[in-house]
Design an enzyme around this catalytic site. Structure first.
Site, PDB file in Angstrom:
ATOM      1  N   GLU A   4      45.345 -15.836  55.860  1.00 12.05           N
ATOM      2  CA  GLU A   4      44.735 -14.544  55.562  1.00 12.05           C
ATOM      3  C   GLU A   4      44.993 -14.141  54.115  1.00 12.05           C
ATOM      4  O   GLU A   4      44.110 -13.598  53.440  1.00 12.05           O
ATOM      5  CB  GLU A   4      45.280 -13.486  56.516  1.00 12.05           C
ATOM      6  CG  GLU A   4      44.867 -13.692  57.961  1.00 12.05           C
ATOM      7  CD  GLU A   4      45.535 -12.681  58.865  1.00 12.05           C
ATOM      8  OE1 GLU A   4      44.844 -11.717  59.257  1.00 12.05           O
ATOM      9  OE2 GLU A   4      46.737 -12.831  59.151  1.00 12.05           O
ATOM     10  N   GLY A  70      46.010 -12.997  71.613  1.00 14.35           N
ATOM     11  CA  GLY A  70      45.536 -13.604  72.846  1.00 14.35           C
ATOM     12  C   GLY A  70      44.770 -12.584  73.662  1.00 14.35           C
ATOM     13  O   GLY A  70      45.195 -11.429  73.791  1.00 14.35           O
ATOM     14  N   MET A 173      52.238 -10.183  68.573  1.00 15.90           N
ATOM     15  CA  MET A 173      53.684 -10.142  68.363  1.00 15.90           C
ATOM     16  C   MET A 173      54.137  -9.144  67.292  1.00 15.90           C
ATOM     17  O   MET A 173      55.321  -9.134  66.955  1.00 15.90           O
ATOM     18  CB  MET A 173      54.189 -11.542  67.998  1.00 15.90           C
ATOM     19  CG  MET A 173      53.964 -12.584  69.080  1.00 15.90           C
ATOM     20  SD  MET A 173      54.550 -14.242  68.640  1.00 15.90           S
ATOM     21  CE  MET A 173      56.319 -13.982  68.545  1.00 15.90           C
ATOM     22  N   GLU A 174      53.244  -8.289  66.775  1.00 16.74           N
ATOM     23  CA  GLU A 174      53.661  -7.426  65.675  1.00 16.74           C
ATOM     24  C   GLU A 174      53.117  -6.004  65.697  1.00 16.74           C
ATOM     25  O   GLU A 174      53.783  -5.072  65.213  1.00 16.74           O
ATOM     26  CB  GLU A 174      53.244  -8.044  64.325  1.00 16.74           C
ATOM     27  CG  GLU A 174      53.860  -9.364  63.986  1.00 16.74           C
ATOM     28  CD  GLU A 174      53.074 -10.552  64.537  1.00 16.74           C
ATOM     29  OE1 GLU A 174      53.651 -11.639  64.658  1.00 16.74           O
ATOM     30  OE2 GLU A 174      51.873 -10.373  64.836  1.00 16.74           O
ATOM     31  N   ASP A 197      42.746 -17.085  71.496  1.00 20.09           N
ATOM     32  CA  ASP A 197      42.974 -17.806  72.753  1.00 20.09           C
ATOM     33  C   ASP A 197      42.988 -16.789  73.873  1.00 20.09           C
ATOM     34  O   ASP A 197      42.869 -15.584  73.636  1.00 20.09           O
ATOM     35  CB  ASP A 197      44.307 -18.571  72.691  1.00 20.09           C
ATOM     36  CG  ASP A 197      45.482 -17.649  72.384  1.00 20.09           C
ATOM     37  OD1 ASP A 197      45.994 -17.012  73.323  1.00 20.09           O
ATOM     38  OD2 ASP A 197      45.883 -17.545  71.205  1.00 20.09           O
TER      39      ASP A 197
END
Length: 230
Positions: A4, A70, A173-174, A197
């Protein structure tokens, strides 16, 4: 992620770099705005550290957080885009002292993204889907995104999250850590994620290629379009 940064860094005008807390902060102009571009790293602690530095040392007036996630919600497919309207840490559990998911000292489990920035990100995502042949099949979703310090990569884990938080659209996760820090600093933020995913047994697929070829260009174009709307 690195991909990114690689997509957005060349777009900065008058760019310079400062290193703080082990991170490279790229400072410059982007689509008429003074910006700081930085890779936060993976996990809630890394995200919280990065957000705190941006808000304190750089006095950032708002944070835009991009990346992958996800898919959890029905109809949330690989290649879709999710704009978070609210975020929650699915692995926060201080029971019986506090209700499940509640963050101590804040009195809340869910942290709302800034409505104005969320609207800009959603509009920018729709613009991308309408103008980019690779994104034309993407559906834009808005709602709950949940965060935790583990990569959800089995159907059993994703099924458990869906049972506990049926309205959750995506897991990563963040984002909820960034949301908590922005809440503490009373600064607005927005979060947008490309679905890489379905958070199941196939989630380990060619992740890096997806980030490089799909998610990073999406992030670049969505951020730039959102800034032009501000």
């Amino acid at each position: 992620m690195h991909e990114e940064i690689a997509a957005l860094r060349p777009c900065l005008e008058h760019a310079r770099t400062e290193r703080r807390a082990g991170r490279d902060f790229h400072i410059g102009r982007l689509d008429g705005h003074d910006v700081v571009l930085v890779r936060c790293g993976i996990g809630k602690v890394a995200a919280a550290t990065t957000a705190a530095v941006l808000l304190d040392a750089f006095d950032a007036r708002a944070l835009l957080f991009t990346g992958v996630a996800g898919g959890l919600g029905d109809g949330v497919r690989v290649g879709d885009i999710v704009v978070a309207t609210t975020l929650l840490q699915h692995d926060m559990n201080a029971e019986p002292l506090f209700p499940r998911w509640e963050v101590p000292l804040t009195g809340r489990a869910r942290f709302d993204a800034d409505p104005a920035w969320s609207a800009r990100l959603a509009q920018a995502s729709r613009t991308l889907a309408a103008s980019n042949a690779h994104a034309e099949a993407a559906t834009i979703h808005e709602g709950l995104v949940v965060s935790g310090d583990r990569f959800v990569a089995t159907r059993a884990e994703s099924d458990q999250l869906r049972a506990l938080l049926p309205e959750a659209l995506a897991v990563e996760m963040e984002g909820a850590a960034v949301a908590q820090v922005c809440h503490d600093f009373a600064r607005p933020f927005g979060v947008v994620r490309t679905i890489s995913d379905r958070a199941d047994d196939a989630a380990h697929g060619d992740f890096q290629r997806f980030v490089r070829d799909v998610a990073a260009p999406y992030s670049r174009d969505i951020v730039r379009a959102a800034l032009r709307l501000a």
